[in-house]
Design an enzyme around this catalytic site. Structure first.
Site, PDB file in Angstrom:
ATOM      1  N   ASP A  67     -15.891  52.458  36.178  1.00  0.00           N
ATOM      2  CA  ASP A  67     -16.360  52.363  34.792  1.00  0.00           C
ATOM      3  C   ASP A  67     -16.666  50.914  34.402  1.00  0.00           C
ATOM      4  OD1 ASP A  67     -17.173  53.291  32.317  1.00  0.00           O
ATOM      5  OD2 ASP A  67     -15.172  53.177  31.436  1.00  0.00           O
ATOM      6  N   HIS A  89     -19.790  53.376  31.024  1.00  0.00           N
ATOM      7  CA  HIS A  89     -20.167  54.425  30.075  1.00  0.00           C
ATOM      8  C   HIS A  89     -20.830  53.868  28.812  1.00  0.00           C
ATOM      9  CE1 HIS A  89     -16.108  53.583  28.189  1.00  0.00           C
ATOM     10  NE2 HIS A  89     -16.788  53.858  27.088  1.00  0.00           N
ATOM     11  N   ILE A 122      -4.208  62.944  49.630  1.00  0.00           N
ATOM     12  CA  ILE A 122      -2.792  62.611  49.496  1.00  0.00           C
ATOM     13  C   ILE A 122      -2.229  63.157  48.197  1.00  0.00           C
ATOM     14  CG2 ILE A 122      -2.867  60.535  50.933  1.00  0.00           C
ATOM     15  CD1 ILE A 122      -3.224  58.912  48.360  1.00  0.00           C
ATOM     16  N   GLY A 157     -16.176  51.803  20.353  1.00  0.00           N
ATOM     17  CA  GLY A 157     -16.809  50.512  20.106  1.00  0.00           C
ATOM     18  C   GLY A 157     -16.057  49.368  20.759  1.00  0.00           C
ATOM     19  N   ASN A 158     -14.746  49.565  21.035  1.00  0.00           N
ATOM     20  CA  ASN A 158     -13.966  48.570  21.768  1.00  0.00           C
ATOM     21  C   ASN A 158     -14.252  48.601  23.265  1.00  0.00           C
ATOM     22  OD1 ASN A 158     -11.440  48.806  19.421  1.00  0.00           O
ATOM     23  ND2 ASN A 158     -11.933  46.810  20.318  1.00  0.00           N
ATOM     24  N   SER A 159     -14.828  49.698  23.748  1.00  0.00           N
ATOM     25  CA  SER A 159     -15.034  49.866  25.185  1.00  0.00           C
ATOM     26  C   SER A 159     -15.811  48.706  25.782  1.00  0.00           C
ATOM     27  CB  SER A 159     -15.789  51.168  25.464  1.00  0.00           C
ATOM     28  OG  SER A 159     -15.004  52.287  25.134  1.00  0.00           O
ATOM     29  N   LEU A 165     -10.366  55.799  53.937  1.00  0.00           N
ATOM     30  CA  LEU A 165      -9.374  56.169  54.946  1.00  0.00           C
ATOM     31  C   LEU A 165      -9.622  57.573  55.484  1.00  0.00           C
ATOM     32  CD1 LEU A 165      -6.858  55.170  56.417  1.00  0.00           C
ATOM     33  CD2 LEU A 165      -5.478  56.007  54.512  1.00  0.00           C
ATOM     34  N   GLY A 166     -10.037  58.494  54.592  1.00  0.00           N
ATOM     35  CA  GLY A 166     -10.348  59.849  55.032  1.00  0.00           C
ATOM     36  C   GLY A 166      -9.170  60.792  55.001  1.00  0.00           C
ATOM     37  N   VAL A 167      -8.309  60.638  53.989  1.00  0.00           N
ATOM     38  CA  VAL A 167      -7.178  61.552  53.822  1.00  0.00           C
ATOM     39  C   VAL A 167      -7.135  62.029  52.377  1.00  0.00           C
ATOM     40  CG1 VAL A 167      -5.750  60.529  55.638  1.00  0.00           C
ATOM     41  CG2 VAL A 167      -5.588  59.644  53.300  1.00  0.00           C
TER      42      VAL A 167
END
Length: 457
Positions: A128, A98, A260, A199-201, A256-258
């Site tokens: 991110d 970001h 949960i 600014g820390n990101s 995996l296609g689930v």
């Protein structure tokens, strides 16, 4: 005066027991960078004036309105600040996605005030994370540690550029590990109480050995400023993403296609479990690796590739870093029995948009025991949901269904593990249920599926 002397001595002893961060900062800060970006905002992304309103030329409010709304219909440029850290002497730099998203220009400034124009090697929104490259040699680089060795309560240090104040140092402790945040299924965050601000990101999180253990990413705040809850991406997850960005420019994740969810106490009881743990399967996608491996709705995944699964949040990061086409052993609980299965992991596809669900009450049947108006799905709804049976909730009344979180437009598919064929079948099943035991109902909501628990009246 004796008590005062003892108090002063105890205070000195306590102070001597606190860590000294000066050596750590001296060794690591040269590898931390400030990142500034210039971004172009297209007209549709900018704040819009109220309909019919125009900025009056020559008006005392002209400059103020242009500051907030820009020149309407003309792309505008904005600037933002962030942090990052050098991971190799030849100029590779890690930061947040970001921080550099939609950037037309990225400027990296080192502690010695040198500046470089950086190239974006690759960026990954799901984690991110972003990887930059500057043309330079013999740059100071951080030492990489492991978040797996972190302990809750351990001291950690962040270095970054909050509000543009370069190389600001803040310290705190690890508050928790493996945190799952909304919309971040593939990152088990490190939670700390280290002061993190805009600014820390993208800046590094260090342990006391001076090793990077995380990438500072976000905070929880009701004001926009620091409130004691900050979250960092574990460096082990970050390295996997960074290596893929470096070698192929994008990230390929296992699938995996689930769908949960966690088990509540009531759901665990309804599935005859001694306590709530594992990842409850609410949906198995057609033709997915899970479907081909024989996983079923209502199964509880309790182990993945030898790793015990305590909460549903533990599973997606493990699946995401699994190489595509690798066969992985898993264990599930099915009707009270532990069942070993082998699943061949696929590649995570792009997410499809959620379907809208009609909310009409024609031909609805009132289910008194739940407080619901339901109807058999229409042909359009069967096609939309890709089902042949079940009942659609038309309206939620006061009662167990409302308390359980069932909504109008939901499709009810199963009571426990028993399929619901139609509205009449739902009434017959409810009539046979005990009144003092929680029962799980499988709900399909848009493209999502989840189990909810209720006690019929």
């Amino acid at each position: 005066m004796g008590w005062l002397w003892l108090w002063l001595l105890s205070g000195c002893a306590l102070a001597e027991g606190l860590p000294d961060f000066t050596g750590l900062v001296e060794q690591t800060s040269q590898a931390v960078v400030n990142i500034s970006t210039a971004k172009k905002l297209e007209p549709e992304d900018m704040p819009q004036l109220p309909e019919g309103m125009e900025i009056p030329e020559g008006s005392p409010l002209e400059d103020l309105l242009k500051h907030f709304f820009g020149q309407q219909g003309v792309p505008q440029e904005t600037r933002s600040l962030g942090s990052g850290f050098i991971v190799s002497a030849d100029g590779y730099i890690v930061t947040n996605h970001h921080v550099v998203k939609n950037a037309a220009e990225i400027i990296v400034r080192l502690q010695d005030r040198r500046e470089f124009v950086a190239k974006l090697v690759g960026s990954d929104a799901k984690s991110d994370l972003a990887l930059l490259k500057v043309e330079a040699q013999d740059l100071p680089a951080v030492r990489i540690g492991s978040a797996n060795n972190l302990k809750v309560g351990e001291w950690v240090v962040a270095i970054g550029s909050p509000f543009g104040f370069d190389h600001s140092v803040t310290a705190g402790i690890v508050s928790a590990k493996g945190r799952s945040l909304p919309g971040d299924n593939y990152v088990p965050f490190i939670q700390t109480d280290v002061a993190i601000n805009p600014g820390n990101s993208g800046g590094p999180l260090f342990n006391l050995a001076g090793e990077v253990v995380g990438v500072n990413s976000q905070i929880y705040s009701r004001t926009g400023g620091f409130m004691g809850l900050s979250f960092a991406i574990p460096i082990d997850i970050a390295l996997e993403v960074i290596n893929q960005l470096k070698t192929q420019g994008k990230v390929i994740r296992g699938w995996l296609g689930v769908q949960i969810q966690d088990l509540t106490r009531e759901l665990a009881e309804s599935f005859k479990m001694s306590r709530p743990y594992g990842a409850l399967i609410a949906q198995v996608l057609p033709n997915s690796p899970a479907a081909q491996a024989g996983l079923q709705v209502g199964d509880v995944i309790v182990e993945y590739d030898g790793q015990p699964i305590e909460t549903s949040a533990m599973l997606p990061p493990l699946v995401g870093v699994t190489p595509v086409s690798k066969s992985v052993p898993i264990k599930v609980l099915r009707e009270g029995r532990t069942l070993p299965l082998l699943v061949k992991i696929g590649e995570l596809p792009e997410k499809t948009e959620e379907s809208a669900v009609a909310q009409v009450e024609e031909d609805a049947v009132k289910i008194q025991a739940l407080g619901l108006l339901v109807a058999n799905p229409s042909a359009e709804e069967r096609a939309r949901f890709q089902v042949e049976q079940g009942v659609v909730v038309r309206r939620v009344l006061a009662g167990p269904a409302s308390e359980a979180g069932i909504r109008a437009g939901d499709l009810l598919l199963r009571l426990g593990t028993v399929p619901i064929r139609d509205a009449a079948d739902l009434e017959r099943q409810l009539a046979r249920l005990p009144k003092d035991k929680p029962v799980a109902v499988l709900v399909k909501r848009g493209e999502d599926s989840l189990y909810l628990a209720f006690k019929a009246r």
